[in-house]
Design an enzyme around this catalytic site. Structure first.
Site, PDB file in Angstrom:
ATOM      1  N   ASP A 176      -2.498   2.417   4.958  1.00  0.00           N
ATOM      2  CA  ASP A 176      -2.736   0.989   5.182  1.00  0.00           C
ATOM      3  C   ASP A 176      -3.233   0.710   6.587  1.00  0.00           C
ATOM      4  OD1 ASP A 176      -1.887   0.138   2.658  1.00  0.00           O
ATOM      5  OD2 ASP A 176       0.213   0.093   3.270  1.00  0.00           O
ATOM      6  N   HIS A 196       0.905 -14.317  -1.954  1.00  0.00           N
ATOM      7  CA  HIS A 196       1.668 -15.163  -1.028  1.00  0.00           C
ATOM      8  C   HIS A 196       2.261 -16.361  -1.750  1.00  0.00           C
ATOM      9  CE1 HIS A 196      -1.361 -12.935   1.235  1.00  0.00           C
ATOM     10  NE2 HIS A 196      -0.395 -12.807   2.128  1.00  0.00           N
TER      11      HIS A 196
HETATM   12  N1  GLN Z   1       1.795  -1.156   1.579  1.00  0.00           N
HETATM   13  C1  GLN Z   1       2.232  -2.394   2.171  1.00  0.00           C
HETATM   14  C2  GLN Z   1       2.936  -3.243   1.127  1.00  0.00           C
HETATM   15  O1  GLN Z   1       2.561  -3.149  -0.015  1.00  0.00           O
HETATM   16  C3  GLN Z   1       1.065  -3.163   2.720  1.00  0.00           C
HETATM   17  C4  GLN Z   1       1.491  -4.454   3.367  1.00  0.00           C
HETATM   18  C5  GLN Z   1       0.399  -5.158   4.111  1.00  0.00           C
HETATM   19  O2  GLN Z   1      -0.762  -4.937   3.899  1.00  0.00           O
HETATM   20  N2  GLN Z   1       0.747  -6.078   4.983  1.00  0.00           N
HETATM   21  O3  GLN Z   1       3.824  -4.014   1.458  1.00  0.00           O
END
Ligand code: GLN
Ligand code: ZN
Length: 758
Positions: free
Chosen positions: A599, A694
């Site tokens: 990420d 969200h």
């Molecule tokens: N792998 C993380 C999750 O799924 C990615 C979170 C993010 O991009 N802020 O929570």
């Protein structure tokens, strides 16, 4: 020489403001008590500044929620939807703008990051033909209070150009046509304030960016002339920060203000250019103490700068200051009782930074040789500590070869090599985390507190992983994840296991409103001590025939969301982290995990504000990602994930990262980002998020299918993945499950229209 800071953190040493705000919102604290707490905090902070020997105390830096919101209310820019709130108490209107009003179903103002910091401000909304009713700004009352208490106040405001640049105008409204009426409100405020103080600070960080449009630049001088008139004999200090003034030096120098503040931390090399542009009647405030970090100032670097400015301007025309507001650093390092001495002795939080300023002033004015020597000796002593400079790490970082930044083969070859994964077209997956239930949080907390044994902890997390895999099997997702139940935070989790990181007990920084974060601290060379994720992910893989995607946080994100040491280059720190992640990637691969996601959620936000600096950053950031991800076989698939909207500007950098698959947030903008793919043919696979995680809202099958069809107009079907926007950790299972069910159904439907089911 005078000394001052641009602002003090308002949250309080013990997060008193957070507690008061949250109790107030819950109805457990009266408005009066909230006001009382705020007043106490302000007094404390002024007292700290005065005790440290600063010449001014800053007022107007305190805010119940956000300084941009305070400015918006002063200008009276209240969107229509809040009209009903006017009859209520002013606090109700204020917090409705900040947080929305559930009872009346009114959405809050949007929130976004304040320049390249982690602080979020509320975005002003300028409606077409909206009529504005100028209101008050808390800075007036606070300035009077400070004076009454015997302090010398220097009010601080967000300037009109910065406010307007950051405001969002509705279609049909040209925001810069409002400049004159905005300036009039400012002029009134300045003239009121000028009766109570000798100096007013007006913040225009926008001058350190390339955001100001030509028409605004043209009017800068005229507007500032009127503001200076309004101030009368009171001096106006034009404060710029977060970068060098660069092409805006002339504008700042011709503003007619008596003082100019410049950021000497983020704008290191700009002193000579500033000195040669500064008019004779303008004084210079040098921001030499870093307002965005937790480290002591290196006096051996700051003092020569100060001396140079003094020799050019004379000491009456030089002031010493923090580079920007101290809002971005924690309050008091003496609250830390668990840090090793060689780390703590290098640290300075907001309180200590105030003292550094007076000390620097003494060194520069009276040649306090002892203070200078002490600072130099301390930094040298700690820098040599084997925990800070780890020779094995240095050696490895310097022997990195160009081949280590490259996958073995081209994407085309890798694609074929990855066919063994037998993924259908439009493969479905998630971003990594699944709902963090109460049980999961409790398990982690009890383990942290030592209330449960390690074996019980492992068993409990394994139960969660099993449950998560079972649910994903039932959902019929194609690429599964373990769910991240063991992680409290995507950076902290890795920081806790890597060498070179430490954690403060109280190093809280305001993120927005009552929300605070406690970033990990990178104090020394970073290295991997042991595998960090392998056991969990292998356990998940052992439960299913489908591929499980291993989840890691990338080097740039780990860097951006930590407080980073400032004795070596950020790019160097990033490289060290990249090597640690590379080892983890390779270890996962060896253990049979053949899809690995790294990420880089923070890649975009870590970008500096000027084009030249942004370019250099993107170069080393992309290199760090490649270093972390390129050590695998062709048949292993590398994913990355990013969460932000405006990524179009860095599309080519994202492509250079050379990940086999990227997933990106996009549903909030109605897949607007897809337009970028029309002009830019992204060469590999993409999963534009098909629904907004969200919000608790559950997207329908039709809606997701439609988004996929839209995506297919821009992205070839062989390259399209199907996934939500971001991780699901903040959602409830019942929402997440149904939403994913719909997502999988939509993918299947769309596959049928493509004439394929697999
Ligand atoms: N792998 C993380 C999750 O799924 C990615 C979170 C993010 O991009 N802020 O929570
Ligand atoms: Zn994300």
């Amino acid at each position: 020489m005078q000394t001052h800071i641009l602002g003090f953190p308002r949250i309080g040493k013990k997060r008193e403001l957070k507690q008061a705000l949250e109790s107030f919102w819950n109805g457990d604290l009266s408005a009066q008590a909230l006001t009382e707490t705020s007043k106490e905090l302000k007094k404390k902070h002024w007292h700290i500044q005065k005790s440290a020997g600063l010449d001014y105390v800053t007022t107007g830096d305190f805010s119940l929620y956000d300084q941009m919101l305070d400015t918006t209310l002063m200008l009276g820019v209240i969107p229509q939807r809040f009209q009903g709130c006017n009859k209520d108490s002013p606090l109700e209107l204020y917090f409705s703008l900040a947080r929305g009003h559930a009872g009346r179903n009114i959405a809050a103002l949007e929130m976004t990051k304040w320049f390249d910091t982690n602080y979020h401000y509320l975005v002003p909304e300028i409606e077409a033909n909206g009529s504005w009713m100028a209101g008050t700004h808390p800075v007036v009352e606070d300035t009077l209070l400070a004076r009454k208490l015997g302090f010398l106040p220097k009010p601080a405001l967000i300037g009109p150009f910065t406010w307007l640049t950051l405001a969002k105008a509705q279609k049909g409204e040209h925001k810069w046509s409002r400049l004159n009426s905005v300036a009039n409100v400012y002029a009134n405020l300045l003239s009121t304030l000028s009766n109570h103080c000798g100096c007013i600070q007006i913040d225009e960080p926008v001058l350190c960016t390339e955001l100001l449009p030509e028409e605004a630049r043209k009017q800068f001088q005229e507007v500032y002339a009127s503001l200076n008139v309004a101030c009368g004999v009171t001096k106006l200090m034009l404060a710029t920060y977060f970068g060098p003034l660069a092409q805006n030096i002339k504008i700042a120098a011709s503003s007619g203000c008596s003082l100019l503040h410049v950021d000497m931390v983020r704008g290191k090399g700009q002193l000579e250019a500033i000195l040669s542009s500064l008019p004779k009647d303008m004084s210079l405030s040098l921001g030499v103490v870093d307002g965005r970090n937790i480290w002591k100032t290196d006096y051996s670097k700051a003092v020569p700068l100060i001396r140079r400015a003094v020799s050019a301007l004379g000491r009456e025309r030089v002031l010493l200051a923090s580079s920007c507001s101290l809002l971005h650093c924690p309050v008091d390092v003496t609250e830390e009782t668990a840090l090793p001495e060689h780390i703590k002795s290098r640290m300075a939080f907001a309180v200590q930074k105030c003292y550094e300023l007076t000390e620097l002033c003494e060194i520069a004015e009276r040649g306090n040789a002892i203070a200078l020597a002490e600072n130099v000796a301390m930094l040298q002593r700690t820098a040599a500590h084997p925990d800070i400079c780890v020779s094995a790490v240095r050696k490895r970082a310097s022997s990195v070869t160009p081949a280590m930044f490259k996958r073995h083969s081209t994407y085309q070859k890798r694609r074929t090599a990855q066919n063994w994964l037998h993924l259908p077209v439009l493969p479905t997956t998630t971003i990594g985390s699944f709902p963090q239930t109460e049980t999961i949080r409790k398990t982690r907390l009890s383990y942290k507190r030592g209330e449960i044994q390690e074996t019980d902890y492992i068993a409990a997390i394994r139960r969660e992983i099993r449950d998560c895999i079972e649910k994903q099997e039932k959902l019929n997702l194609d690429v599964l994840v373990h769910g991240e139940a063991e992680r409290n935070d995507m950076v902290e989790y890795f920081g806790q296991q890597l060498g070179g990181f430490c954690f403060t007990q109280n190093g809280w920084v305001q993120s927005y409103g009552s929300r605070c974060v406690k970033p990990p601290v990178i104090y020394g060379d970073v290295y991997r001590k042991a595998p960090m994720t392998v056991d969990w992910i292998c356990y998940a893989q052992s439960l299913t025939q489908k591929p499980v995607k291993g989840m890691l946080t990338g080097p740039v994100t780990i860097l951006c969301w930590s407080f980073v040491r400032d004795d070596i280059e950020r790019s160097e720190v990033c490289k060290q982290i990249a090597l640690a992640i590379r080892d983890e990637v390779q270890e996962l691969e060896k253990a049979g995990v053949r899809i690995i996601q790294i990420d880089e959620a923070a890649l975009r936000e870590g970008m500096p504000l000027t084009a030249a600096e942004a370019e250099a950053y993107l170069q080393w950031a992309v290199e760090a990602f490649r270093l972390s991800s390129s050590g695998v076989e062709d048949a292993t698939q590398i994913h990355t994930h990013m969460c932000y909207s405006e990524f179009n500007v860095i599309l080519s950098s994202i492509a250079q990262m050379d990940a086999d698959v990227i997933s990106i947030e996009s549903s909030r903008s109605g897949m607007e980002l897809l337009d970028a793919f029309t002009d830019f043919h992204y060469p590999r696979a993409v999963g534009p998020g098909v629904y907004d995680i969200h919000s608790p809202r559950i997207p329908s099958v039709e809606e997701i299918a439609e988004l996929l069809h839209k995506a297919l107009r821009h992205i070839p079907k062989e390259q399209l993945w199907v996934n939500p926007d971001c991780g699901l950790k903040t959602r409830q299972w019942k929402e997440a499950y149904t939403a994913l069910e719909n997502m999988v159904t939509a993918a299947k439907k769309v596959r049928l229209t493509l004439g394929t089911t697999s």
